[in-house]
Design a protein around this motif. Structure first.
Motif, short mmCIF file in Angstrom:
data_model
loop_
_atom_site.label_atom_id
_atom_site.label_comp_id
_atom_site.label_asym_id
_atom_site.label_seq_id
_atom_site.Cartn_x
_atom_site.Cartn_y
_atom_site.Cartn_z
N THR A 1 -3.86 -7.12 6.66
CA THR A 1 -2.53 -6.42 6.96
C THR A 1 -1.09 -7.09 7.73
O THR A 1 -1.10 -7.40 8.69
CB THR A 1 -3.32 -5.14 7.80
OG1 THR A 1 -4.38 -4.73 7.55
CG2 THR A 1 -1.87 -4.10 7.15
N ILE B 1 -11.45 3.29 -1.75
CA ILE B 1 -10.08 2.68 -1.49
C ILE B 1 -9.45 2.19 -2.90
O ILE B 1 -10.77 1.20 -3.20
CB ILE B 1 -10.02 2.22 -0.02
CG1 ILE B 1 -10.48 2.65 0.73
CG2 ILE B 1 -8.53 1.22 -0.08
CD1 ILE B 1 -11.96 1.77 1.43
N SER C 1 -1.83 -5.37 2.15
CA SER C 1 -2.99 -5.30 2.96
C SER C 1 -3.91 -5.47 2.13
O SER C 1 -3.13 -5.44 0.62
CB SER C 1 -3.17 -3.71 3.26
OG SER C 1 -4.65 -4.06 4.58
N ILE D 1 1.15 -1.84 -0.37
CA ILE D 1 -0.05 0.05 0.34
C ILE D 1 0.39 0.96 0.18
O ILE D 1 0.62 2.42 -0.01
CB ILE D 1 -0.86 0.16 1.18
CG1 ILE D 1 -0.35 -0.64 2.27
CG2 ILE D 1 -1.77 -1.11 1.46
CD1 ILE D 1 -1.05 0.31 3.96
N MET E 1 -8.93 -3.00 4.10
CA MET E 1 -8.78 -0.96 4.13
C MET E 1 -9.78 -0.67 4.17
O MET E 1 -9.80 0.74 4.12
CB MET E 1 -8.26 -1.35 2.67
CG MET E 1 -6.22 -1.37 2.73
SD MET E 1 -4.81 -0.37 3.82
CE MET E 1 -5.77 1.32 3.20
#
Length: 491
Positions: A211, A348, A254, A77, A259
């Motif tokens: 994550t 996202i 992640s 990420i 997220m």
């Protein structure tokens, strides 16, 4: 008769219960219109993005767009990792183990920096200035290494006594190194590795089980995707990743489901304990001091977040609400999370292809959700790739010419060959072209992108490496040709 009627009612209720998850799914899918989904998927395909996941949250409902991915597929990420690191620092403060007003040196005794050749007092460069990117560090990787730090002792030697770009708290310039240092602060204060502290104290308690602050543990799941960058007209997989020291600034992995949960936590739609809720609120705030460089702007950094307010334009949306966001781009991935609390909405996306224009993706997706369908535009990396391939092709041609020249030298260069008009033109054009090319690759590009050439090549199209080799071949050929011409003229 009555029993038969009762049986029908019971059967109907059972069917409704069984269909509830499906009905809920269709209800959530309404967040993204069919037209918006088709447009976004079309742009992903047109941009040659191998894998992508997108989540849209509104009014507590979440909808997904998945391209060759699953809800638990793991992406790197990038700088969105900073939102987790900032949360970890504030958690330590809430636990009474540090204060963001502490000097960095208080927790890292080796930490000393200079400004204009004079040591900066420890109290002037604090944990808070690192969180806010107002420390004097920048993203100039030549001065302040961050993206590819592998050795702690070498990092300490490079940072100790470093010359800051500006005096702490007097300006704001984004710098990845700030969060590398914060990762070391977390390790020092918690007595654990960054990975262990974040996993045990932040990620698992928040229900973020997909994550990872550790590359090896992420890859061990078998669900990570390789990053990609252009190379010879198509996306090429790249295994480059942030090493352990740099994970706090950009190396966390992640999934889109995690997220989306992280966004929901910051929206306030997911229930968390009182302490975590307090830290979430704190992470969005900014301490407006007399010297704060954000006091008169519509922007301020939070703890790992960018906060926009006061009628800031955002894609096709313009309104007075606060927006909480951060983007990230690694060596072969891009990520983004944007939250609008007043609209109870978040977006996202995670892509495993490094695209030159990350903001273009942000605006395209937000606009599509608002019913405006704009193209993503041409990726400059694709154009650079074409240029690099062309340079490589010319370099291959020059290798053949180099071999031919060496053969001629061995035959003592007959005068009639030396007198050809094409060779006379070559004496001027090739040396100038090749020397300028070498300077562009080795001087201009590193200065333009403020990072050493070795790191820049990890972000550039894969064809850049062969193009550099081709430029050196042309430069060496040109110099050898000039020497040969002088040699022949002396005979």
């Amino acid at each position: 008769m009555k029993n038969r009627k009762t049986s029908k009612i019971v059967t109907l209720l059972m069917l409704v219960c069984l269909l509830m998850p499906t009905l809920a799914m269709f209800a959530s899918q309404a967040i993204i219109s069919n037209e918006a989904e088709r447009h976004i998927l079309g742009e992903l395909n047109r941009a040659n993005i191998p894998k992508a996941t997108i989540a849209v949250i509104q009014n507590g409902e979440t909808s997904y767009i998945l391209k060759d991915s699953q809800h638990d597929t793991l992406f790197q990420i990038g700088s969105v990792s900073k939102s987790f690191t900032g949360f970890g620092v504030l958690l330590l403060e809430d636990m009474g183990l540090l204060s963001v007003s502490d000097s960095v040196n208080q927790h890292l005794p080796w930490f000393t920096v200079n400004y204009n050749g004079v040591p900066v007092p420890h109290g002037d460069i604090t944990i808070y200035t690192l969180l806010q990117h107002s420390s004097g560090f920048t993203s100039d990787e030549r001065r302040f290494p961050a993206s590819y730090v592998t050795d702690l002792n070498r990092f300490i030697s490079q940072v100790t006594g470093a010359e800051l770009a500006f005096y702490p708290s007097h300006d704001h310039v984004y710098g990845n190194i700030n969060y590398v240092i914060l990762g070391l602060v977390i390790k020092s204060v918690s007595g654990q590795s960054y990975d262990d502290f974040m996993t045990e104290s932040v990620l698992y308690p928040l229900g973020l089980y997909n994550t990872f602050a550790n590359v090896e543990r992420a890859r061990a799941t078998g669900r990570t995707v390789s990053g990609h960058r252009y190379g010879f007209f198509r996306p090429r997989a790249t295994d480059a990743y942030f090493p352990t020291l740099s994970i706090p600034t950009g190396g966390i992995y992640s999934s889109i489901s995690d997220m989306a949960r992280w966004a929901g936590i910051h929206l306030g739609t997911i229930e968390i304990n009182e302490q975590f809720a307090r830290i979430v609120q704190r992470s969005h705030e900014n301490n407006h001091t007399a010297q704060n460089p954000f006091a008169d702007t519509n922007f301020h950094p939070g703890a790992g977040w960018n906060i926009l307010h006061d009628d800031s334009d955002f894609g096709n949306l313009a309104f007075d609400d606060m927006k909480i966001m951060h983007g990230g781009s690694g060596f072969g991935n891009i990520a983004y999370i944007g939250i609008i609390p007043e609209r109870d909405m978040a977006v996202i996306f995670l892509l495993n292809h490094r695209h030159m224009n990350v903001p273009a993706w942000i605006f395209m997706i937000w606009d599509a959700l608002d019913g405006v369908f704009n193209p993503i535009g041409t990726d400059l990396f694709a154009i650079f790739d074409i240029v690099f391939v062309a340079i490589t092709a010319v370099g291959v041609l020059f290798i053949g010419m180099f071999v031919r020249l060496i053969v001629k030298v061995n035959k003592q260069l007959p005068n009639e060959w030396r007198a050809k008009p094409t060779l006379k033109i070559r004496w001027l054009i090739v040396p100038i072209f090749s020397i300028i090319g070498v300077l562009i690759f080795h001087v201009v590009m590193p200065m333009l992108f403020i990072m050493p050439l070795g790191i820049l090549l990890l972000f550039s199209p894969a064809s850049a490496i062969t193009a550099i080799i081709a430029m050196w071949v042309m430069a060496v050929y040109s110099l050898f040709s000039l020497w040969t011409k002088a040699f022949v003229n002396q005979r």
